[in-house]
Every structure is written in C-alpha cells, then in structure tokens.
Design an enzyme around this catalytic site. Structure first.
Site, PDB file in Angstrom:
ATOM      1  N   TYR A  98       0.578  -1.115  -0.135  1.00 27.54           N
ATOM      2  CA  TYR A  98      -0.030  -0.173  -0.132  1.00 27.54           C
ATOM      3  C   TYR A  98       1.064   1.317   0.036  1.00 27.54           C
ATOM      4  CZ  TYR A  98      -4.053  -2.449   0.469  1.00 27.54           C
ATOM      5  OH  TYR A  98      -5.315  -3.390   0.542  1.00 27.54           O
ATOM      6  N   GLU A 140      -8.569  -7.336   5.136  1.00 27.30           N
ATOM      7  CA  GLU A 140      -7.316  -8.313   4.675  1.00 27.30           C
ATOM      8  C   GLU A 140      -6.962  -8.922   5.284  1.00 27.30           C
ATOM      9  OE1 GLU A 140      -5.705  -5.949   1.805  1.00 27.30           O
ATOM     10  OE2 GLU A 140      -6.915  -5.606   1.254  1.00 27.30           O
TER      11      GLU A 140
END
Length: 405
Positions: A98, A140
């Site tokens: 990310y 997640e």
C-alpha cells in the site's frame, strides 16, 4: 471519517479529480510499473492492463469512496471494500505494498492536475487514500487470520487429479494438495487464485470460482478460455487449456470471495435467486451443490443464460442439482437454440416475468451487461438493493456506483 479541514477541499476538488481520474489511473500505473516492473510481471493482470479495465476499476473505486466519505460520513462502504479486500487477499497483497501504491498514486494526481494540487489539496487526498487503504488492510488482516495464514502467505501446490472438457471453451480441473492432506473447506460461491509461470517467465495470477460443493475432499475449478478479437488473448486460461493435465501441479491460493450464503442461512432462511450467464455459472454450482448436499428445502429460483446449449458448461450437472432440491426451479435462456432442455427460452435472460417469491436474496454472476439488466429488473420488481449481491469476473467496473450492494 475525513477531518474537518479535508471535507471542503475534497468536496471542491472531487469534480476535477473525477473528470481526470482515468488519466490519473493511467499515469499511476505507468509510474508504478516503471519503478516496479515485477508488479506487472508477477502480480497485476497484464491483459486487463492492456485493455484498460484495471485503470477503470481503480478510477471508479477511488471516486466512489471519496464520494461516500462526503455523502455518508458515518458509514463505511463495506460491500465495495469487502469485494476489493477479498480480491487482494487472493493475490497475497501485503500492507507494505500500500505504501508503493500511495507514493505513485499521489504523484500521478500531482502530475495530471499540476498547479491545482496545492499543499491543502495534496493533504486532503492523502487522507482519502489512507482512509481507504487502512480500511482495506484491516479487512484483509481478518481474512488472512480466518484462513489461518500469515499476511500474504496464501499459496500452496496442488496436483491436478482430473481434467474434463465441459464445452469447447471450458475445461474443469480437480485439485488436491500435494502433501496428501484434504483440500479443506470453503464457503459456497468462493474462488481461488491460480498462479502460473508463462513462457516469458512472468508469473501471472487469475481467479477461478470453486465449482463444486465445499464438503468434497478435492476442489474443482472450471476455466473458460478467453478469446478476443480486439485485445490480447487470455494468457493464463490459454496456458491451462493447453498444458494443465492430470499429474501436473498448480500453485493455488486459499479460498476467498464474498458472494456467499450467510453461514446461518445455508439450510434454512428465505428464498434465493441464483442468476448466471456464461461461465458465471461456476459459483452458482458450488452454492447449488452445497444446498443439495445438506438437503435444503428453501425455495431457489435458478436462472442461467448462455449462447447455446453446447456452450452451457456443466449443463447436465446444473439440471441434476436443481432436480435434487425440492424447492428449486431452473429457468434457461439460449441466444441460439439447439439440442437441449425443451423448457429453455430463446433470447436473453428476462426475470421480469418470473414468479419471484417475496423477500428473496439474489446472487448474480456473469458479464456486466447481464448483471446490470438483471439487477435493474429485480429492483423494478421491488427487491431491495441490499439484497442483490454480485460477482464480476475481472476488474469491477461498477465501483463508481456506490448503491451497488
């Protein structure tokens, strides 16, 4: 929730960002792949990059998320986030990735919008990104925990035990772990990723629904060969059709996906509509097989549309599963009639004239035009938007429509 300082800035700049978001997405991917070519080679779908669908999906999800932060600041778009998070988990995405996306996405915004990106604008859109990224990372983390694996460690080798040619373009493969253990359970409707090393050394990944009941000791996937006259052929599906044989070994992920029946409603609960078109039949087979295995008596309206009976993968199996369920009825449509069930209709699927029970929950899977049409017709019949769930094979180009559930 956006900060008080960010709200007016995002509100003022959202139209400009929205208008330029596809160019921003193209610029983002170009920058990121220039810096990290391994991501295009081994993680991102090269076909979807070539046809632009991945850029459209990213653009839609970012704009939809920013819009929802403004319109419904106290609500989180869980349906949209869950769909993305399940796809990320099936790819083995990790939290450190990310940071890579953040760096190149914000740089792309600045490159495309130029002087319009003041320090205040950059800070506000930085908030948007990290609100979305942190929400996804949290979901997640839960998915990895539920799967019993460390972050990103979703892969294991599985041997092909059986191959069947279901139609000229669809082959089914049965899989079992190479260590001799049972394949393990999954929720009806989920999918796995398959990572394949191609002739140029790239390790491309694709998702395939589990098309058998979760109680079976092996897993089954059904792979449609992707053919295209306007873009690249399906790299992984073509490789699997040409090379996957019994005794071969594939690298397969843990199961993920949110087009599933609630755990408490598998055997009981309200009526269901299971609507599919083409290879979208695969998650519906898993759901039907599980309902048949547990002896469910709930009412099920099954709908399937295909080009012809010869193109209808697992046709006989679907008919048998519906017959095994006392409360189920199957409605078929074929664009080109041919030898097959006499009760099939000609043309495209049309749920408007079906006898649909009140209070049904709908599960849809198929090409986007099919999904849009069926969903619109269901809403016209009074089905609540939150009771219509869907799965898109490929990038989700509906993310810009925040009312989708």
């Amino acid at each position: 929730m956006l900060s008080e300082q960010a709200v007016p800035v995002v509100r003022a700049t959202l139209p400009a960002v929205s208008a330029a978001i596809e160019e921003i997405a193209r610029t983002f991917y170009r920058r990121m792949f220039d810096a990290h070519p391994e991501l295009l080679r081994d993680l991102f779908n090269r076909g979807n990059q070539a046809n632009g669908q991945q850029q459209q999906a990213l653009a839609g999800s970012v704009v939809a998320f920013a819009g929802l932060l403004l319109e419904r600041p106290d609500a989180r778009p869980d349906a949209m986030l869950a769909r993305i998070a399940h796809k990320h988990a099936s790819l083995g995405i990790t939290s450190d990735q990310y940071k890579i996306v953040h760096r190149h996405l914000l740089a792309a915004v600045a490159e495309v919008l130029g002087d319009a990106v003041t320090d205040a604008v950059a800070a506000a859109w930085d908030e948007v990104y990290w609100l979305m990224a942190n929400a996804l990372m949290a979901i997640e983390a839960g998915l990895y925990r539920d799967a019993g694996v460390a972050e990103g460690d979703v892969w294991r080798p599985m041997e092909i035990t059986e191959r069947r040619q279901e139609t000229p373009d669809v082959v089914s493969l049965r899989l079992r772990p190479t260590d001799g253990r049972p394949a393990g359970t999954f929720r009806p409707g989920q999918y796995v990723s398959v990572r394949t090393e191609l002739p140029d050394g790239a390790r491309q990944i694709r998702q395939y629904s589990l098309s058998s009941a979760p109680q079976e000791g092996e897993w089954r996937i059904s792979v449609k060969r992707v053919r295209s006259t306007r873009g690249p052929q399906g790299e992984v599906s073509t490789w699997l059709h040409e090379h996957a044989r019994p005794g071969g070994v594939l690298t397969v992920s843990a199961p993920f996906g949110d087009l599933v029946l609630p755990d408490e409603a598998t055997e009981r609960g309200g009526p269901l509509l299971l609507a599919s078109a083409g290879i979208g039949i695969t998650p519906m087979l898993g759901i039907l097989a599980h309902l048949a295995r547990v002896g469910s008596a709930r009412r099920v309206v099954a709908v399937h549309a295909d080009r012809s009976p010869a193109d209808h993968a697992h046709r006989t199996e679907q008919l048998e599963l519906v017959r095994a369920l006392p409360g189920a009825r199957l409605h078929l449509w074929y664009e080109a009639p041919g030898p097959g069930p006499t009760e099939a209709s000609t043309g495209l699927a049309d749920v408007r004239g079906l006898d649909l029970p009140d209070g049904l929950t709908a599960y849809l899977c198929g090409p986007t035009p099919f999904l849009r049409t069926v969903r619109g017709d269901l809403l016209g019949r009074g089905v609540r938007p939150e009771d219509v769930h869907y799965e898109v094979f490929g990038p989700d180009l509906w993310q810009g429509r925040p009312r989708m559930s």
